[in-house]
Every structure is written in structure tokens, then in C-alpha cells.
Design a protein around this motif. Sequence first.
Motif, PDB file in Angstrom:
ATOM      1  N   THR A   5       0.885  -1.218  -0.108  1.00 23.89           N
ATOM      2  CA  THR A   5      -0.109  -0.076  -0.170  1.00 23.89           C
ATOM      3  C   THR A   5       0.696   1.070  -0.079  1.00 23.89           C
ATOM      4  O   THR A   5       1.574   1.475   0.614  1.00 23.89           O
ATOM      5  N   VAL A   6       0.619   2.207  -0.813  1.00 23.21           N
ATOM      6  CA  VAL A   6       1.139   3.617  -0.972  1.00 23.21           C
ATOM      7  C   VAL A   6       0.083   4.629  -0.731  1.00 23.21           C
ATOM      8  O   VAL A   6      -0.971   4.787  -1.193  1.00 23.21           O
ATOM      9  N   ALA A   7       0.331   5.548   0.177  1.00 25.43           N
ATOM     10  CA  ALA A   7      -0.586   6.547   0.616  1.00 25.43           C
ATOM     11  C   ALA A   7       0.174   7.824   0.232  1.00 25.43           C
ATOM     12  O   ALA A   7       1.325   8.093   0.354  1.00 25.43           O
ATOM     13  N   ILE A   8      -0.942   8.530  -0.184  1.00 24.73           N
ATOM     14  CA  ILE A   8      -0.364   9.963  -0.825  1.00 24.73           C
ATOM     15  C   ILE A   8      -0.770  11.048   0.101  1.00 24.73           C
ATOM     16  O   ILE A   8      -1.890  11.187   0.373  1.00 24.73           O
ATOM     17  N   PHE A  20      -2.642  10.675  -7.782  1.00 23.92           N
ATOM     18  CA  PHE A  20      -3.423   9.552  -7.682  1.00 23.92           C
ATOM     19  C   PHE A  20      -3.989   9.081  -9.178  1.00 23.92           C
ATOM     20  O   PHE A  20      -3.875   8.122  -9.561  1.00 23.92           O
ATOM     21  N   ASN A  21      -4.679  10.133  -9.779  1.00 26.75           N
ATOM     22  CA  ASN A  21      -5.228   9.983 -11.070  1.00 26.75           C
ATOM     23  C   ASN A  21      -3.985   9.353 -12.289  1.00 26.75           C
ATOM     24  O   ASN A  21      -4.415   8.569 -12.925  1.00 26.75           O
ATOM     25  N   LEU A  28     -10.274   8.985 -11.407  1.00 27.11           N
ATOM     26  CA  LEU A  28     -11.108   8.584 -10.429  1.00 27.11           C
ATOM     27  C   LEU A  28     -11.317   9.618  -9.344  1.00 27.11           C
ATOM     28  O   LEU A  28     -12.145   9.515  -8.782  1.00 27.11           O
ATOM     29  N   ALA A  29     -10.184  10.259  -9.124  1.00 26.59           N
ATOM     30  CA  ALA A  29     -10.196  11.404  -7.984  1.00 26.59           C
ATOM     31  C   ALA A  29     -10.692  12.635  -8.630  1.00 26.59           C
ATOM     32  O   ALA A  29     -10.019  13.292  -9.660  1.00 26.59           O
ATOM     33  N   LEU A  30     -11.683  13.399  -7.914  1.00 26.34           N
ATOM     34  CA  LEU A  30     -12.136  14.582  -8.422  1.00 26.34           C
ATOM     35  C   LEU A  30     -11.033  15.565  -7.972  1.00 26.34           C
ATOM     36  O   LEU A  30     -10.427  15.657  -6.988  1.00 26.34           O
ATOM     37  N   VAL A  31     -10.781  16.495  -9.138  1.00 25.98           N
ATOM     38  CA  VAL A  31      -9.731  17.280  -9.074  1.00 25.98           C
ATOM     39  C   VAL A  31     -10.298  18.838  -9.380  1.00 25.98           C
ATOM     40  O   VAL A  31     -11.006  18.967 -10.261  1.00 25.98           O
ATOM     41  N   ASP A  32      -9.957  19.880  -8.581  1.00 24.53           N
ATOM     42  CA  ASP A  32     -10.281  21.268  -8.741  1.00 24.53           C
ATOM     43  C   ASP A  32      -9.198  22.055  -7.873  1.00 24.53           C
ATOM     44  O   ASP A  32      -8.378  21.660  -7.335  1.00 24.53           O
ATOM     45  N   ASP A  33      -8.996  23.427  -8.538  1.00 20.81           N
ATOM     46  CA  ASP A  33      -8.088  24.412  -7.879  1.00 20.81           C
ATOM     47  C   ASP A  33      -8.546  24.636  -6.666  1.00 20.81           C
ATOM     48  O   ASP A  33      -7.608  25.077  -5.867  1.00 20.81           O
TER      49      ASP A  33
END
Length: 450
Positions: A5-8, A20-21, A28-33
Motif C-alpha cells: 500500500t502506498v499513501a499520498i 493519484f489519477n 477516479l479522484a475529483l480534481v479542482d483548484d
Amino acid sequence: MDMPTVAIVGRPNVGKSTLFNRLVGKKLALVDDRPGVTRDRREGDVRFGGLHFRVIDTAGLEESDAATLMGRMRMQTEAAILAADVVLFVIDARAGVLPADQPFAELVRRAGCPVILIANKAEGGTGLSGAYEAFTLGLGDPIPFSAEHGEGLGELHEALKGVLPKPNPEDDDEDEDAPGGRSLKVAIVGRPNAGKSTLINRMLGEDRLLVGPEAGITRDSISLDWEWRGRKIKLHDTAGMRRRARIDDKLEKLAVSDGLRAVRFAEVVVVLLDATIPFEKQDLTIIDLVESEGRAVVIGLNKWDLVADQPGLLKQLREDCTRLLPQVRGVAVVPLSGLAGEGLDKLMQAVVQAAEVWDKRISTSRINDWLSEATSRNPPPAVSGRRIKIRYATQVKSRPPHFALFGNQLNALPKSYTRYLVNGLREAFELPGTPIRLSLRTSQNPFDKG
């Protein structure tokens, strides 16, 4: 064996979800500024250059009361850190190290698992000063990275490979732990119709890749396993790289970007030139790109059998190379013919030697002995009546060789003097052809008058 397992982890809005994406290969992960978009742990499976692991995207670390939403988010993140085999600690290279980073760096250190420090948002060399500030966190060498553009993936792969549990050979498509050792990753790049696929077919001893007189047959970056003198090699054939303004077809645009990814994953890049028309503007652009990506370079003069009867041509081309490509001074220039199978052994000898130079480490004492002599022979200039003083130098990393200089007023050091130092390092420590990085670290002590 369970999947590692690798955690960010990191402060809000440093680019954790974009990383992550990038690793899982899907958005998969929502990205926003806006900061704080990620609130819970998000998990995904990653297959990354023969590595297979589970990655966890976490909420941004912030000091908050445990009863609040932010506090519960932090507890989720701390749980992910404790459960992880490896932690990717992400900072924003453009913002540099902030006071909020320090307590969380300490939290990660106390967890006792391997930590890889990522200075994100360093695309195109921006934010490098912030990346070097990350040394103060005590988490090891930072990797300048751009999750958005995919820069630094090769370095991240090497770092993960060094700390993750060894994969099961049955799951490892690269089989890098098999007898013969790790594969040396070599990308073959060049303009369309330079003969890249023909060369690889000759190396493999079979017509593995489609070839023909038409330019641009190869559209994918093809990865092939090969062995040379008992050394495992992973060859990447790439689509021909043309000037962007001439690329109209959408498929070819995708192919060229695939070729760029192959360069970033490679350790050594063979830039194949057509010996009948060498050192075209596009050839120089490609070599400059490879150098800017920090990869070891070897230049192959293909179709040499068509010009071999011209006396003095090889000497002239090597002189042209020195004049046109000072940033990779001393790079190996190897005449060959993929069609006739000539010069392949010399090419591979140059590739292996280039990889050794690229990976070279030099002791700090030797570097400072050289620095003392170099600055005595040619002292740095004075600025506003005060002489620039370089006190100390060290190698901060290899692949490619990267050196840091410490002193006063180094930001005023002329480019001509930094070129003098880089050329001196190249000559003194036998670093031909490899990119050399030089970072200047000026003292922040206001009482330091030099």
C-alpha cells in the motif's frame, strides 16, 4: 503476499489527487483548484512499470480539532499513513516549504515507513528552488515532479522500486529480478523514417516491427525485451517526432506524446539520425528535449553505409556535434547501419557506458577539492564591489548528476561562469555526454557578509 500500500499525503491543494489519477491511469479522484476537494480516502490499484500496488489518496493535512469535519479528515489521513508500506509526501514546489509542512513531516517520520518526497508542480523546471527547500524537511532527496504533465515519473518509479516489497515474478511483466539483473531501459527516438524500427528488428534478429519506406509507420511506443552480452535490455521503439506545426493527424499527435512518455521512462535515449542528412533542426530539438528530461544520450548515425566512402565525414560530424550541442558535450556519436547490421555492438557499448556515467556518484571531498582549484584559477566576478563567494559544493543526486553550490550572491553568478563550472565538472569527473544539473543556494543569513 498481500499487495503493498502506498499513501499520498500532504497539505491541501498540493496536487495529491492529480498524482493519484496519474498513477491509476484514470480520473477516479475529483480534481479542482479549490483546496479540500478530497475528504475521504480513495483507493485504486496501480500497475506501474512492473510494480503492482494499491494507492490511497487522502485528505489534505491540516491542524484541526478532532471533533470537526477537518479533524475527522485528518484522522482518516493519519490512519492511512499508519497502514501504508510507503508514503508519498507531496509539497507544492512553487510555494516551497511552508511552516504547516513541518509538523506533518514529523508525523510521517514517526510512522516509521519509507517516505518518498515529491515536489509537485515543478513542470518545465519551475519551482525548483522550492523543491530544494524540501531538503529541510529531513525526508530525503525531493523528486521534482509534475502530476499534471507526467514529468518525474521515471524518478518516482525508481524510488518506489527501491522501497516496495519485491513483486512476485509471475506478476511482473518486466521480470526485473530474474537472473541477469534489472533491465536497462533504452528508448530509440528520432525523426520519421530515420530507421528506428529497422534498427530494432536487426537487434532482435527478427522482423518484430513493421517497417517500410513510408515515414510514420510506427504509431505506438512499443516495448520489447532483449539481451545483449548477458545484459537485459528493455527497448522502446517510438513514433517519429516531427515539429508540432506539421502534426495534423490526431493519431500521430497521440503517438508523439507516447514517444515523450517513453523518453521519460528511459534511462538511456538513442537519438537516431539519418547520416545522409544529419543534424537537421528537428534532430537538434529532439536531443534538446532528451537533455531537458535529464536522460543519458547516445547519438546513432544510421544509414552510415550510404556515406561511408566520404573521407573525414565522421570527424566532421563529431565536430559539428560539439559545436551544435554544448549541453551534452562529449556525447557518443556512433556510425551504424540498421539495415546491414553494422555498428550495433559499438552502439550498445556506448549505451551501457552512458548509463554508467548518468548514474555516477562523486564524493563531496573530491568535488570541493576541484571547486577550490577551479575558483582559484578563475575566481567568480564581483557584484557592486562585493565578490561572489562559492563556499561549498556537493552532489545531491545522480541520474543525471546534479550538484548544488552554496555561497553568497550566487543568484548574481553570470551564466558564462556557471557554464565554466559545468564544463569543469564534466572534464574533471569524466561525465561526457550526460546532462549536468547545477543548483545555486545563496546564504539566507543577513549577517553573512562573505
